[in-house]
Design an enzyme around this catalytic site. Structure first.
Site, short mmCIF file in Angstrom:
data_model
loop_
_atom_site.label_atom_id
_atom_site.label_comp_id
_atom_site.label_asym_id
_atom_site.label_seq_id
_atom_site.Cartn_x
_atom_site.Cartn_y
_atom_site.Cartn_z
N LYS A 20 0.82 -1.20 0.00
CA LYS A 20 0.00 0.00 0.00
C LYS A 20 0.87 1.27 0.00
O LYS A 20 2.04 1.22 0.41
CB LYS A 20 -0.82 -0.06 1.28
N GLY A 21 0.29 2.36 -0.41
CA GLY A 21 1.01 3.63 -0.42
C GLY A 21 1.49 4.02 0.97
O GLY A 21 0.77 3.89 1.95
N GLY A 22 2.73 4.47 1.06
CA GLY A 22 3.27 5.03 2.28
C GLY A 22 3.67 4.07 3.39
O GLY A 22 4.04 4.50 4.48
N GLY A 24 6.23 2.01 3.51
CA GLY A 24 7.67 1.89 3.70
C GLY A 24 8.36 1.02 2.66
O GLY A 24 9.43 0.46 2.91
N LYS A 25 7.77 0.94 1.48
CA LYS A 25 8.37 0.13 0.40
C LYS A 25 9.74 0.66 0.01
O LYS A 25 10.69 -0.10 -0.14
CB LYS A 25 7.46 0.17 -0.85
N THR A 26 9.81 1.98 -0.15
CA THR A 26 11.07 2.57 -0.64
C THR A 26 12.20 2.44 0.37
O THR A 26 13.31 2.03 0.02
CB THR A 26 10.85 4.05 -1.03
N ASP A 49 8.07 3.04 -9.53
CA ASP A 49 6.98 3.94 -9.17
C ASP A 49 7.21 5.28 -9.87
O ASP A 49 8.24 5.89 -9.65
CB ASP A 49 6.97 4.12 -7.64
N ASN A 290 5.76 -2.90 9.21
CA ASN A 290 6.49 -1.67 9.53
C ASN A 290 5.66 -0.75 10.41
O ASN A 290 4.45 -0.90 10.52
CB ASN A 290 6.86 -0.98 8.21
N1 LIG Z 1 9.43 2.62 10.78
C1 LIG Z 1 9.45 3.92 10.44
N2 LIG Z 1 9.82 4.85 11.32
C2 LIG Z 1 9.87 6.14 10.97
N3 LIG Z 1 9.56 6.61 9.75
C3 LIG Z 1 9.18 5.73 8.82
C4 LIG Z 1 9.12 4.33 9.10
N4 LIG Z 1 8.71 3.70 7.99
C5 LIG Z 1 8.53 4.64 7.06
N5 LIG Z 1 8.83 5.87 7.55
C6 LIG Z 1 8.73 7.13 6.82
O1 LIG Z 1 7.51 7.14 6.11
C7 LIG Z 1 7.64 7.72 4.84
C8 LIG Z 1 7.18 6.75 3.77
O2 LIG Z 1 8.12 5.71 3.61
P1 LIG Z 1 8.42 5.15 2.14
O3 LIG Z 1 8.64 6.28 1.21
O4 LIG Z 1 9.46 4.11 2.24
O5 LIG Z 1 7.00 4.47 1.86
P2 LIG Z 1 6.47 3.92 0.44
O6 LIG Z 1 5.64 2.73 0.76
O7 LIG Z 1 7.59 3.76 -0.50
O8 LIG Z 1 5.55 5.13 -0.02
P3 LIG Z 1 4.95 5.37 -1.50
O9 LIG Z 1 3.77 4.46 -1.61
O10 LIG Z 1 4.58 6.81 -1.46
O11 LIG Z 1 6.04 5.04 -2.47
C9 LIG Z 1 9.11 8.13 4.72
O12 LIG Z 1 9.24 9.47 5.06
C10 LIG Z 1 9.80 7.24 5.75
O13 LIG Z 1 10.97 7.83 6.23
MG LIG Z 2 7.93 4.54 -2.43
#
Ligand SMILES: Nc1ncnc2c1ncn2[C@@H]1O[C@H](COP(=O)(O)OP(=O)(O)OP(=O)(O)O)[C@@H](O)[C@H]1O
Ligand SMILES: [Mg+2]
Ligand SMILES: [Zn+2]
Length: 350
Positions: A20-22, A24-26, A49, A290
């Site tokens: 899902k979006g946000g 922590g995939k990246t 992405d 996460n």
């Molecule tokens: N365990 C954690 N503790 C603190 N901050 C976190 C944690 N996991 C994720 N974050 C923060 O949350 C934000 C989203 O993380 P990330 O970009 O990896 O998610 P994503 O799944 O890739 O999002 P998207 O769907 O937008 O690509 C980032 O700013 C990241 O630093």
């Molecule tokens: Mg991402």
């Protein structure tokens, strides 16, 4: 439990992080690639992405569509944000696979073609022009019931095929787009396989007709003596796609790690994701949970959230008990930059 088992998979070649979006995939893809760069000779972390954040995450410019060495990481790590728009430019002319809606697919941006010897750029000159399929009533026959994928996915998939063909990296870690896009991306081998199969059959059955149409639309000019190698091209493409299907379904080579967070919304989406992955035959062994918050005695807000999280974690166990689960706590600071990512890698591989 952690991701330790990944280190034992010596043949691992394609690792996908999705969800899902946000969630922590990246950061997960980045941290894992930092860790695995120590265990594999040459590692590429690539973002599929269109809304890239790999550069921000590594604090280094990885845009531009070419693999860039990530210099502050020990080992041989490269990063790349796919530039679909730029890629689309060079593939515009290739939208001649005769596909209704080919424009939407960025001309399918088929790779391996750009790199095929004896072709200079993009699709070889003999690419079949088959406009007007709809008018001939052949379009629906060719496309069947499947839905043509979007251009971003098509481009990302073409890159995957290219990576499979060139074999340049020992390991490619994919930071994928949120679930929907990624599923479209992963449905491409099936989709293209049947599409090309139908194209080939059509060409067999209507070979002359196709030639006729081609000449008609090119005005019959300058086409004399040009060898029509479109059949071979389709055969080659079909072979590459078949190879991709086999490799993506091979659990020694490929793994998809769903990333989720302890909310019911995320769990439902993760369940749908895993169901689809199973349908596509893509191996799943691990799951990353996460953003776990710590228990709290003093703060009623956090105490309540923690209580809800505990319940969700039980449900999560029921849903995903078959997978190796790695928990990652929510930390106060934003996770970004090599130092933070390396710390995250330690948690993931503890
Ligand atoms: N365990 C954690 N503790 C603190 N901050 C976190 C944690 N996991 C994720 N974050 C923060 O949350 C934000 C989203 O993380 P990330 O970009 O990896 O998610 P994503 O799944 O890739 O999002 P998207 O769907 O937008 O690509 C980032 O700013 C990241 O630093
Ligand atoms: Mg991402
Ligand atoms: Zn609190």
């Amino acid at each position: 439990m952690t991701l330790q088992a990944l280190l034992k998979k010596k043949d691992l070649t394609y690792l996908f992080l999705g969800g899902k979006g946000g969630v922590g995939k990246t950061i997960a893809a980045s941290a894992i690639s930092i860790k695995l760069a120590k265990h594999f000779d040459k590692v590429l972390v690539v973002s599929t992405d269109p809304a890239h954040s790999l550069s921000d995450c590594f604090d280094q410019d990885l845009s531009g569509g070419e693999a860039v060495r990530i210099d502050k990481v020990p080992g041989n790590l490269f990063g790349m944000e796919l530039d679909a728009e730029k890629g689309m430019e060079s593939f515009k002319e290739l939208s001649s696979m005769g596909m209704p809606g080919a424009q939407d697919m960025g001309g399918m941006g088929m790779p391996g073609f750009g790199t095929t010897p004896n072709t200079t750029e993009g699709m070889p000159g003999g690419a079949p022009q088959m406009p007007g399929l709809d008018a001939l009533g052949l379009g629906s026959d060719l496309l069947g019931d499947s839905i043509p994928p979007g251009s971003d996915e098509a481009f990302a998939f073409s890159k995957l095929l290219e990576l499979i063909e060139t074999n340049e990296y020992d390991l490619v870690v994919f930071d994928t787009a949120p679930t929907g896009h990624t599923l479209r991306f992963l449905s491409l081998p099936d989709y293209l396989d049947s599409f090309i199969g139908r194209m080939l059959k059509m060409r067999m059955r209507f070979g002359n007709l196709f030639k006729g149409i081609r000449n008609l639309f090119s005005g019959g000019a300058g086409e004399e003596g040009v060898e029509d190698n479109s059949m071979e091209m389709l055969e080659t493409l079909k072979k590459t796609i078949t190879k991709a299907r086999i490799e993506l379904a091979d659990d020694t080579k490929t793994e998809f790690i769903p990333v989720t967070i302890p909310t019911m919304m995320a769990l439902y989406e993760t369940e749908r994701l895993i169901t689809s992955l199973k349908e596509y035959g893509i191996p799943v062994e691990h799951i990353i949970v996460n953003q776990l918050i710590p228990s709290s005695k003093d703060c009623p807000f956090c105490a309540k959230r923690f209580e809800i999280q505990e319940k969700t974690m039980l449900t999560l166990k029921q849903y995903f008990g078959e997978f190796i689960q790695t928990n990652v706590p929510m930390v106060p600071q934003e996770i970004r930059g090599i130092e933070q990512l390396t710390l995250l890698a330690e948690v993931l591989f503890k």
